[in-house]
Write a protein that holds these residues in place. Structure first.
Motif, mmCIF file in Angstrom:
data_model
loop_
_atom_site.group_PDB
_atom_site.id
_atom_site.type_symbol
_atom_site.label_atom_id
_atom_site.label_comp_id
_atom_site.label_asym_id
_atom_site.label_seq_id
_atom_site.Cartn_x
_atom_site.Cartn_y
_atom_site.Cartn_z
ATOM 1 N N HIS A 167 0.820 -1.223 0.000
ATOM 2 C CA HIS A 167 0.000 0.000 0.000
ATOM 3 C C HIS A 167 0.845 1.261 0.000
ATOM 4 O O HIS A 167 0.341 2.355 -0.321
ATOM 5 C CB HIS A 167 -0.919 0.004 1.230
ATOM 6 N N ARG A 168 2.139 1.152 0.344
ATOM 7 C CA ARG A 168 2.992 2.334 0.401
ATOM 8 C C ARG A 168 3.511 2.747 -0.977
ATOM 9 O O ARG A 168 3.982 3.871 -1.150
ATOM 10 C CB ARG A 168 4.168 2.080 1.348
ATOM 11 N N LEU A 169 3.434 1.846 -1.943
ATOM 12 C CA LEU A 169 3.953 2.140 -3.282
ATOM 13 C C LEU A 169 3.033 3.114 -4.004
ATOM 14 O O LEU A 169 1.818 2.929 -4.040
ATOM 15 C CB LEU A 169 4.076 0.848 -4.090
ATOM 16 N N GLN A 170 3.616 4.156 -4.599
ATOM 17 C CA GLN A 170 2.823 5.173 -5.293
ATOM 18 C C GLN A 170 3.437 5.466 -6.663
ATOM 19 O O GLN A 170 4.639 5.325 -6.858
ATOM 20 C CB GLN A 170 2.725 6.458 -4.444
ATOM 21 N N GLY A 171 2.596 5.844 -7.605
ATOM 22 C CA GLY A 171 3.072 6.291 -8.917
ATOM 23 C C GLY A 171 3.966 5.280 -9.606
ATOM 24 O O GLY A 171 3.634 4.098 -9.748
ATOM 25 N N ALA A 172 5.136 5.756 -10.058
ATOM 26 C CA ALA A 172 6.075 4.908 -10.795
ATOM 27 C C ALA A 172 6.523 3.708 -9.977
ATOM 28 O O ALA A 172 6.895 2.665 -10.539
ATOM 29 C CB ALA A 172 7.295 5.733 -11.224
ATOM 30 N N ALA A 173 6.490 3.825 -8.641
ATOM 31 C CA ALA A 173 6.908 2.702 -7.794
ATOM 32 C C ALA A 173 5.977 1.507 -7.968
ATOM 33 O O ALA A 173 6.405 0.351 -7.857
ATOM 34 C CB ALA A 173 6.949 3.134 -6.330
ATOM 35 N N ARG A 174 4.703 1.760 -8.246
ATOM 36 C CA ARG A 174 3.764 0.646 -8.440
ATOM 37 C C ARG A 174 4.076 -0.113 -9.733
ATOM 38 O O ARG A 174 3.916 -1.328 -9.808
ATOM 39 C CB ARG A 174 2.317 1.130 -8.425
ATOM 40 N N ARG A 175 4.541 0.610 -10.730
ATOM 41 C CA ARG A 175 4.920 -0.056 -11.978
ATOM 42 C C ARG A 175 6.229 -0.832 -11.820
ATOM 43 O O ARG A 175 6.393 -1.911 -12.393
ATOM 44 C CB ARG A 175 5.046 0.976 -13.101
ATOM 45 N N ALA A 176 7.149 -0.293 -11.041
ATOM 46 C CA ALA A 176 8.466 -0.920 -10.912
ATOM 47 C C ALA A 176 8.476 -2.091 -9.928
ATOM 48 O O ALA A 176 9.276 -3.017 -10.085
ATOM 49 C CB ALA A 176 9.506 0.119 -10.487
ATOM 50 N N TYR A 177 7.576 -2.060 -8.920
ATOM 51 C CA TYR A 177 7.676 -3.034 -7.828
ATOM 52 C C TYR A 177 6.434 -3.916 -7.679
ATOM 53 O O TYR A 177 6.301 -4.615 -6.684
ATOM 54 C CB TYR A 177 8.003 -2.312 -6.508
#
Length: 534
Positions: A167-177
């Protein structure tokens, strides 16, 4: 060679790993293997520790990565001098607690650009590879580049943590992780091609490939878009610091810690308080030992919250480390009754639980020893990643205080108080145990627990790591499931509010350097890792 009582071979558990030439203990088998391969190729413990640590950012991306910080204790071959390197980054020059107070904030937003300090680890790895390593930076980074491109199967503990922190992943982080927008499952392959490219550039061109040019611009763009005050000069100016360790005695051994802005002084203070009690006479898993440790932790962490900060702003370190201070604090402990936790009112580090750190220790054939800890702070750090390369940025700035005039008040160019602390034990001036305990704020308590398990209760390093843990934090006493119902009930009767954490407390790694020439590695079963030697 005495290594403590033999374990019960009928029960689940693991024996210590014994070898003569070299040893690594860390939280993922691939990283341990890479470290040993580095030693076999002629690298030293620093080469091996860097190789393993950077790879752990791919194996355990929720715990650490190149957008984070590190602290290192190490010795050189043939020496027993413990050296220290501070690889923690600073707040951008434009950061100021007054600006956050003007927005009616009482703490630094842990998932906002305000919490992102400049990553210091890459600079530290480049510097230490050049000054202390033998093989060169490109050799140390090659395994992580390979696995970032090829991918790593997600291991069980990593999958567990990924699910908790997604839930902490946002924006580009959601695509990368995430994989197609979802949490990776055990055995699925995680790849980080953007990080592989960054590491290739660093291997070729050194620290400037990270702190200037396209890679730095990629990090700056996402921070600026979100309202961050970072600029290119903040990244370009990043520089680690060679520093002097601090230490304190405990019953014939000395605990060596990294100085502030890490919280290692807290572990020394805690052991100083515990030395005022006869722990050896208590049941290691009984209520009385857990109670005394909990009360000592409350007092030591209160001192931490008041005094520890950027090294240029710490003025009470000698007071914190003095045995007189410890004796006075020990006198506040009622052996039969829990006190209210004073740390609750002394500007604690951001209260969100954070257990997200990797630790690696390596000893080579020449007995160079490295104790290295590397983290992005909370799970997936700030949750903010750069767009092109997918660099996940730490939220170490959440460790700052917003209290006006506090030593740890957020200001431009300052380092925040850090939870991550590498450690070593020495005996008679000889380095005998590089070790570390992951787990956010738990770490000083974890250091004290490992030392007292070994010194007061005669446990070997593996048994000392295996044993159940307790931690007094945020008004509760957390007890792992290994404690008996009787012990829980007794502690409740003493006034403790008992909770059982859903995640085990911390994770530890250690290598004992015996005077026989044998290395004894220990690795925490709470993680996916192992100790490997050759």
């Amino acid at each position: 060679m005495h290594t403590g009582q033999p374990r019960d071979f009928h029960s689940p558990g693991r024996s210590p790993t014994l070898a003569q030439n070299g040893m690594c203990a860390t939280s993922h088998p691939l990283a341990a293997q890479v470290a040993i391969e580095t030693l076999k190729r002629g690298g030293n413990a620093m080469d091996a520790a860097i190789a393993g640590a950077v790879l752990l950012g791919i194996c355990e991306p929720q715990m650490t990565g190149i957008g984070g910080d590190c602290f290192v204790l190490y010795s050189r071959a043939g020496e027993n001098t413990v050296r220290a390197y501070n690889g923690s980054g600073r707040a951008p020059a434009g950061a100021d607690a007054a600006d956050l107070r003007a927005r009616d904030l009482s703490e630094v937003p842990p998932m906002g650009p305000e919490s992102v300090t400049i990553p210091g680890a890459i600079e530290a790895f480049c510097h230490l590879s050049e000054t202390e390593g033998k093989l060169g930076l490109d050799a140390s980074l090659a395994p992580a580049i390979h696995y970032a491109d090829e991918g790593v199967p997600v291991s069980p503990r990593v999958a567990f943590d990924w699910g908790k922190d997604e839930h902490r992943l946002q924006g580009a982080a959601r695509r990368a992780y995430l994989l197609d927008g979802r949490i990776p499952q055990i055995g699925e392959i995680f790849r980080a091609p953007g990080q592989a490219e960054v590491l290739r550039r660093v291997a070729r061109d050194g620290r400037d490939a990270f702190y200037t040019g396209e890679v730095a611009e990629d990090m700056l763009t996402v921070l600026s878009t979100m309202g961050g005050v970072h600029d290119a000069r903040d990244f370009a100016a990043t520089n680690g610091t060679e520093t002097l360790p601090i230490s304190g005695p405990y019953k014939g051994v000395d605990l060596v810690e990294h100085p502030p802005n890490g919280q290692g002084a807290t572990a020394i203070l805690m052991l100083n308080i515990l030395s005022q009690f006869d722990l050896a006479a208590l049941d290691p898993l009984g209520a009385q030992r857990a109670h005394i440790e909990a009360e000592a932790a409350k007092l030591a962490y209160d001192a931490r919250n008041r005094f520890l900060a950027d090294p240029d702003h710490v003025t009470r370190l000698d007071h914190m480390l003095s045995m007189e201070t410890a004796a006075n604090l020990a006198g506040l402990i009622d052996p039969t009754r829990a006190m209210r936790d004073p740390a609750l009112t002394s500007q604690p580090v951001h209260g969100t639980p954070h257990k997200d750190t990797i630790y690696i220790t390596v000893v080579d054939k020449d007995r160079m020893a490295v104790s290295l800890i590397y983290s992005i702070f909370q799970g997936f750090g700030s949750g903010i990643a750069s767009e092109k390369f997918g660099i996940l940025l730490q939220n170490r700035g959440a460790g700052f205080s917003l209290q006006d005039g506090h030593p740890n008040e957020m200001k431009g160019g300052k380092r925040p108080m850090h939870t991550i602390i590498p450690a070593m034990l020495t005996e008679g001036g000889r380095i005998t145990l590089p070790f570390g305990v992951m787990g956010g704020s738990y770490q000083p308590c974890g250091h004290a627990r490992v030392v007292t398990n070994m010194i007061d209760y005669g446990m070997d390093p593996q048994s000392a790591l295996d044993a159940p843990r307790a931690f007094a934090e945020n008004g509760a006493l957390k007890l792992e499931r290994g404690y008996s119902d009787k012990t829980r009930a007794t502690l409740e009767d003493m006034g403790h509010r008992i909770t059982c954490p859903d995640t085990p407390i911390g994770g530890a790694q250690a290598i004992r350097i015996h005077d026989t020439g044998v290395l004894e590695g220990a690795s925490d079963p709470r993680k996916d890792g192992c100790a490997l030697g050759y």
